[in-house]
Design an enzyme around this catalytic site. Sequence first.
Site, PDB file in Angstrom:
ATOM      1  N   PHE C 113       0.816  -1.083   0.171  1.00 15.63           N
ATOM      2  CA  PHE C 113      -0.092  -0.210  -0.232  1.00 15.63           C
ATOM      3  C   PHE C 113       0.945   1.560   0.167  1.00 15.63           C
ATOM      4  O   PHE C 113       2.190   0.971  -0.024  1.00 15.63           O
ATOM      5  CB  PHE C 113      -1.117   0.230   1.284  1.00 15.63           C
ATOM      6  CG  PHE C 113      -2.613   0.170   0.696  1.00 15.63           C
ATOM      7  CD1 PHE C 113      -3.124  -1.133  -0.130  1.00 15.63           C
ATOM      8  CD2 PHE C 113      -3.346   1.695   1.327  1.00 15.63           C
ATOM      9  CE1 PHE C 113      -4.207  -1.007  -0.170  1.00 15.63           C
ATOM     10  CE2 PHE C 113      -4.459   0.815   0.898  1.00 15.63           C
ATOM     11  CZ  PHE C 113      -4.780   0.208   0.005  1.00 15.63           C
ATOM     12  N   GLN C 229      -7.539  14.790   2.828  1.00 12.97           N
ATOM     13  CA  GLN C 229      -6.767  14.617   1.349  1.00 12.97           C
ATOM     14  C   GLN C 229      -8.108  13.935   0.232  1.00 12.97           C
ATOM     15  O   GLN C 229      -9.013  13.927  -0.019  1.00 12.97           O
ATOM     16  CB  GLN C 229      -6.503  12.561   2.324  1.00 12.97           C
ATOM     17  CG  GLN C 229      -6.056  12.153   1.300  1.00 12.97           C
ATOM     18  CD  GLN C 229      -5.672  10.781   2.270  1.00 12.97           C
ATOM     19  OE1 GLN C 229      -6.339  10.120   2.578  1.00 12.97           O
ATOM     20  NE2 GLN C 229      -4.213  10.522   2.323  1.00 12.97           N
ATOM     21  N   HIS C 231      -7.653  11.928  -2.766  1.00  9.63           N
ATOM     22  CA  HIS C 231      -7.844  10.153  -2.768  1.00  9.63           C
ATOM     23  C   HIS C 231      -6.524  10.322  -4.504  1.00  9.63           C
ATOM     24  O   HIS C 231      -7.601  10.867  -5.354  1.00  9.63           O
ATOM     25  CB  HIS C 231      -8.776   9.306  -2.861  1.00  9.63           C
ATOM     26  CG  HIS C 231      -7.782   8.027  -2.732  1.00  9.63           C
ATOM     27  ND1 HIS C 231      -7.448   6.952  -4.266  1.00  9.63           N
ATOM     28  CD2 HIS C 231      -7.761   6.990  -1.856  1.00  9.63           C
ATOM     29  CE1 HIS C 231      -7.254   6.342  -3.681  1.00  9.63           C
ATOM     30  NE2 HIS C 231      -7.667   5.479  -2.937  1.00  9.63           N
ATOM     31  N   LEU C 241     -14.363   6.295  -5.924  1.00 11.64           N
ATOM     32  CA  LEU C 241     -13.064   6.048  -5.491  1.00 11.64           C
ATOM     33  C   LEU C 241     -12.732   4.560  -6.253  1.00 11.64           C
ATOM     34  O   LEU C 241     -13.685   3.417  -5.910  1.00 11.64           O
ATOM     35  CB  LEU C 241     -12.998   5.623  -3.872  1.00 11.64           C
ATOM     36  CG  LEU C 241     -11.856   4.889  -3.036  1.00 11.64           C
ATOM     37  CD1 LEU C 241     -11.147   6.089  -3.460  1.00 11.64           C
ATOM     38  CD2 LEU C 241     -12.370   4.385  -2.103  1.00 11.64           C
ATOM     39  N   GLU C 244      -6.924   2.230  -3.570  1.00 16.13           N
ATOM     40  CA  GLU C 244      -5.088   2.484  -4.056  1.00 16.13           C
ATOM     41  C   GLU C 244      -4.877   0.722  -3.842  1.00 16.13           C
ATOM     42  O   GLU C 244      -3.976   0.588  -4.411  1.00 16.13           O
ATOM     43  CB  GLU C 244      -4.948   2.564  -2.456  1.00 16.13           C
ATOM     44  CG  GLU C 244      -3.460   3.197  -2.507  1.00 16.13           C
ATOM     45  CD  GLU C 244      -2.957   3.533  -1.069  1.00 16.13           C
ATOM     46  OE1 GLU C 244      -3.605   5.081  -1.315  1.00 16.13           O
ATOM     47  OE2 GLU C 244      -1.989   3.796  -0.230  1.00 16.13           O
ATOM     48  N   ARG C 275      -0.622   9.262  -0.322  1.00 15.36           N
ATOM     49  CA  ARG C 275      -1.294  10.032  -1.503  1.00 15.36           C
ATOM     50  C   ARG C 275      -1.572  11.367  -1.777  1.00 15.36           C
ATOM     51  O   ARG C 275      -1.502  11.878  -3.061  1.00 15.36           O
ATOM     52  CB  ARG C 275      -3.037   9.844  -0.744  1.00 15.36           C
ATOM     53  CG  ARG C 275      -3.055   8.360  -0.443  1.00 15.36           C
ATOM     54  CD  ARG C 275      -4.192   8.372   0.389  1.00 15.36           C
ATOM     55  NE  ARG C 275      -4.811   6.303   0.334  1.00 15.36           N
ATOM     56  CZ  ARG C 275      -6.048   6.593   0.984  1.00 15.36           C
ATOM     57  NH1 ARG C 275      -6.687   6.600   1.385  1.00 15.36           N
ATOM     58  NH2 ARG C 275      -6.224   4.875   0.539  1.00 15.36           N
ATOM     59  N   HIS C 342     -11.499  13.045  -0.103  1.00 16.49           N
ATOM     60  CA  HIS C 342     -11.954  11.104   0.178  1.00 16.49           C
ATOM     61  C   HIS C 342     -11.885  11.610   0.914  1.00 16.49           C
ATOM     62  O   HIS C 342     -12.818  10.438   2.281  1.00 16.49           O
ATOM     63  CB  HIS C 342     -10.229  10.875  -0.118  1.00 16.49           C
ATOM     64  CG  HIS C 342     -10.635   9.400   0.182  1.00 16.49           C
ATOM     65  ND1 HIS C 342     -11.864   8.488   0.091  1.00 16.49           N
ATOM     66  CD2 HIS C 342      -9.747   8.361   1.016  1.00 16.49           C
ATOM     67  CE1 HIS C 342     -11.686   7.288  -0.032  1.00 16.49           C
ATOM     68  NE2 HIS C 342     -10.683   7.319   1.254  1.00 16.49           N
ATOM     69  N   ARG C 377      -2.990  11.315   5.224  1.00 14.62           N
ATOM     70  CA  ARG C 377      -2.952  10.024   5.921  1.00 14.62           C
ATOM     71  C   ARG C 377      -3.086   8.847   4.497  1.00 14.62           C
ATOM     72  O   ARG C 377      -2.749   8.677   4.038  1.00 14.62           O
ATOM     73  CB  ARG C 377      -4.411   9.299   6.773  1.00 14.62           C
ATOM     74  CG  ARG C 377      -5.164   7.841   6.831  1.00 14.62           C
ATOM     75  CD  ARG C 377      -6.729   7.833   7.090  1.00 14.62           C
ATOM     76  NE  ARG C 377      -7.462   8.536   6.395  1.00 14.62           N
ATOM     77  CZ  ARG C 377      -7.609   6.926   5.083  1.00 14.62           C
ATOM     78  NH1 ARG C 377      -6.549   6.283   4.850  1.00 14.62           N
ATOM     79  NH2 ARG C 377      -8.365   7.229   3.692  1.00 14.62           N
TER      80      ARG C 377
END
Lengths: 300, 363, 564
Positions: C113, C229, C231, C241, C244, C275, C342, C377
Amino acid sequence: MKVAYWPGCVSRGFTPELHGSMAKVAPLLDIELVELDRGNCCGAGVIAEHNQELADTLNARTFALAQQVEGAELMMNICSTCQGAQTECQERLDANAQYRAHVNETLSSDGLTYEKGLTNKNFLWLLVEEIGLDTLASKVRRPLTNLKVGPFYGCYIVRPRNRLGIDDEHPRDHYMERLIEALGGTVIEYAGMRKCCGFPIITMNKDASLKQAGTHLGDAMDAEADCLVTPCPLCHLNLDLQQPLAAKVVARKLEMPVLHLPQLVGLALGLDPKDLGLSRHVVKPTSVIDWSTSVVASAA
Amino acid sequence: MSSTTTAPRSSVPQAFKLRVRRYDPESGQAAYWDEHEIELEGHRSVLEGILQAKNRFDGSIGIRCSCRQAICGSCGVRINGEPALACHTHLDEAIKSAKDGVIEIEPMGNMPVIKDLIVDMDAVHWKKVRRVTPWLIAKQPVPEREYIVDRESMVDVTQTMACIQCGACVSDCLAMEVDPGFIGPAALAKAYRFVGDPRDDARHVRLNDLSQDPQGIYDCTHCFKCVEACPKDVNPMGQIMRLRRIAGSDEQIVDVNNGHRHEEAFTTLIRDYGLLHEAELLPRSYGGDSWFGKFHPAAGKELLSSLPAIVKAVVKGKVSPTKAIFGHKIAKRDLDSVKRIYERVEGKPQRYELNLYIVGEDE
Amino acid sequence: MPEHDVLIIGAGLAGQRAALAAAQAGASVAIMSKVHPVRSHSVAAAGGINAAISLDDDWRSHAFDTVKGSDFLGDQDAIEVMCSEAPGEVMHLEHMGVTFHRNEKGEMDLRAFGGASMKRTAYVADITGQALLHVLYEQLMKHHEQVERYEEWFTTSLLIDDAGRCVGVIARDVRSGRMESFLAKNVILACGGAGQAYKPTTNGLIVTGDGIALAYRAGAPLMDMEMVQYHPTCLVESGILITEGARGEGAHLLNANGERFMEKSAPNKMELASRDVVSRAEQIEINEGRGVGPNKAGIYLDVTVVPRKRTLEALREIVNLGRDFAGVDITREPIMIRPGQHYIMGGVKTDIDGRTPIDGLYAAGEVACVSVHGGNRLGANSLLDTLIFGRRAGEHAAARSASMPMPALNTVSRVQADEAGIDAIVRREKGGRRVSEIKDELGETMNRYAAVFRDEQGLQSARETVARLKEEAGSAWIDDRGTVFNQDVLGALELSYMLDCAEAIVLGAIERKESRGAQFRTDYAERDDENWLKHINITATADGPKVSYSPVNITQWEPEERKY
């Protein structure tokens, strides 16, 4: 056209008039039936419920026999339940080469092999997609004028759409309406036309089963249908054979003749109602016979 | 929605007519239809259409919704008579099945309507979910780290885990329509999520519970409505059939509906005849080995009540008495071949089951 | 009047986890949500949950990655708590029944990730949030005798007594329209972020900043609100979305020239940089004319480089999303994406036990700011955050409840006041603007000026717009005059919540005159540790919002240059 013909079990058991009428109708449509008399029961979903591999292998056997029929363009069935149960097995067999090999291994001792990609069509699909409704209409000798016909499909031939190849180009869940119109009849739409007849639970929950049959028959009566027509002999058992019992469960008088698909086609092609086995139904198709008599009378 | 085409999408908004079923419990009036014309690109969702109508014309239209991407499960409705998620149905798809050029949106069926498109899911759907003991009964001892389980088994139960509890399958369950007490597709799929989970310690108890309930796994009419309705490929009916398979074939549970006996009867008939012998199916289903054999005591009455239908068939000339009694079968060499299949497949130490959800399709 | 030791507002992952923890600790617990719990937006979390469960991993490595991901704004004591407790929590969830994907040995599989130095993301295909949420709800059904559920109850305000303590809430039964007060020794806010203040957003329509605004109105400080954030992979048109996890499985990002442009800004981690870094890189490509698709407003996410079989198994959901919401088969061709709003790193300021500065009021999950995410984050840390701090808040609130009496408060006038407020909205003449129009303008404004790139001028204009919209919202009208499921009137209340959140976001962004994490000021393009290595807090006062600062807690990792 020549087809590997799979009549199923019930058409040779409790609804022999289905098998008989198909035999009468086929030559009028230039269909050559090569009966798969060596084939076995499709399992009706029940064998799969017991052992999925067993159901898949049994159907692969019938498919393999169909593929051996020389010159046959495809396999044809006359039972919604066969169509659905067989297509479900075929989906698995076609999806995975390893599994196919595994199943063929079991068949090998009989010298049989199923090869991916069999075409298996119910008579209904064949009429619309192979023969064509225009051609069919041109062969009509006794148009179903003023006959109000309610289609009853049977679950197995309308769901699930993806598996059965129902899409915009092949609206197979609307073929019955088109067919009835092509034969000159009047389509009666009613709530239950694509619902369940209740047959699969007749031994498990009789009340619920007969309530389903009774409700659909009642809806068709309320919509003033003269008769129903179905491509599924199992539906026919619950709708016709069990109709007197269904009437008790829904507490109303029911008098709704239910025709097999080839019978309706046969009528339009000019065949005698008797030859089509209409007198063998539990619910006497008086309205249909009266109608055909009146047509004959007016023609005279 | 199953289309996998990548044809360019039109970015030109077009007009769509929506006919929305309205019901206001405070008005004292019956439900009625309400029409709005909205303007959106064809690939936008029915939900977006409803929200446009709500935002532009009438904010009182009631519909639960949130994620807009078919994961929260809020916006189950009927579109042109079929259950679906409003957010997961394109306007240009919906218009194709519209009867008169107007997209018809109604609340889901089999559940009481609270207001407009909002139904009481708790009274039906969740009540049924709670019926199946919907939590893991973990095998003991609980390991320090994770349970070590087959990779495939987790993929398998993830299919039912993927149920978003939208109620679309419940809405149009045909068994529930005639028998509201049927546990139903969503709850039974949820039951499979535990029965299929190797970490669960109550497989037999669960299956027995669902087999001894007359409205349990053997009350499903096998109509595929739920398979068709499900927006998440959970295949509820398929899971019910697996529950039956495991209960009957693996756990040898005899259910209160005679379902397993029926299935055994059917299966052995095909082994013995190659084809279905309808008349013989009945006594076998009711626990006997033939019309001339012994019946399960409780089955006598049921069986007798089925007799008139058989007799009628014989009287009507549908079936000859001989055929009714002895049935039709395939030729001996073919029967032998069928029997060999039975022996080879059933003779395996473990039942094998291809699961396309796990293995996928060949390229 | 219902009374509970612990009353939790919001039934997503944080709320449900808090409820279970508090119940297990012996408290009488209730959980209240304006939607049915499984509709909560945690359900949409896709890719997975981070935990150093691999034998060659160490929670300190996870913690450092998180600190670095936060651009050193995260509080390291809180991050240490989260990362060190992560493995135990994930195992607990596994034991509860979460169907975590397994490797060939039958152990939990881990995927790569963004911003992570090794594979440490446990997952259930790409429906991890759903799987977690539904398993927690299974537990709520199991523990129905210990946890009372108020499903479809909308909280209109927090009950604060004369001593300034939170002693319960006022809420409206959505189904009947009835207003009711609930007394509680402790209230835990767990009602998510405020994504709907943006348009488009990946967040569901229910994510309207209710808890942030309720706490703000009650006088609790909001922290790090400027940290919003974006995304990197959202569908161009709808903002939906794309997980990820796709890049975790190896998918590439390509510009119009077919270049993997991430090599310019993150030569080592490439697509798996954090991100904020990836979203900025994408936005630069788009701004400089190397975007793809209509108006060159998109970037290609190429999943075809992932083996198809793996995609079909591990990324099922985005295969469906691509097909159904973009008309693209992602296993066969690249899909167009762009950065999209996001997540809100900021929220109600809490300590590591979820306590806000208001006695009796806790917060956990996206509504809260502990702060473990700081300026940015990491993917798959949000699920972890909700569970760890949901549990800790639940445990702490239960323990606190054990040693205190049930508060007493006459709530009649408070209920009447909230009722009157709602009646006033219902009865408004159709004079001003529709609620939906104001909401749209708010969303578009935020997405324009408080997005990936920001500057003083834009932010000031956003501030003015938000202020005007607040005015207009005061006279905005609705259609529905009923009480049963009057979603229209709740929409008006939600709009007011979102406007409060937007105000704080814009104020924070104006205040922070540097670029850090998700806040990139084109007029202050560098990170400035000397002046801005601190949290910005915003508190509502009678004279309007007040800005203050609090220090960043640094335990073992001194700020350094951030490179991926």
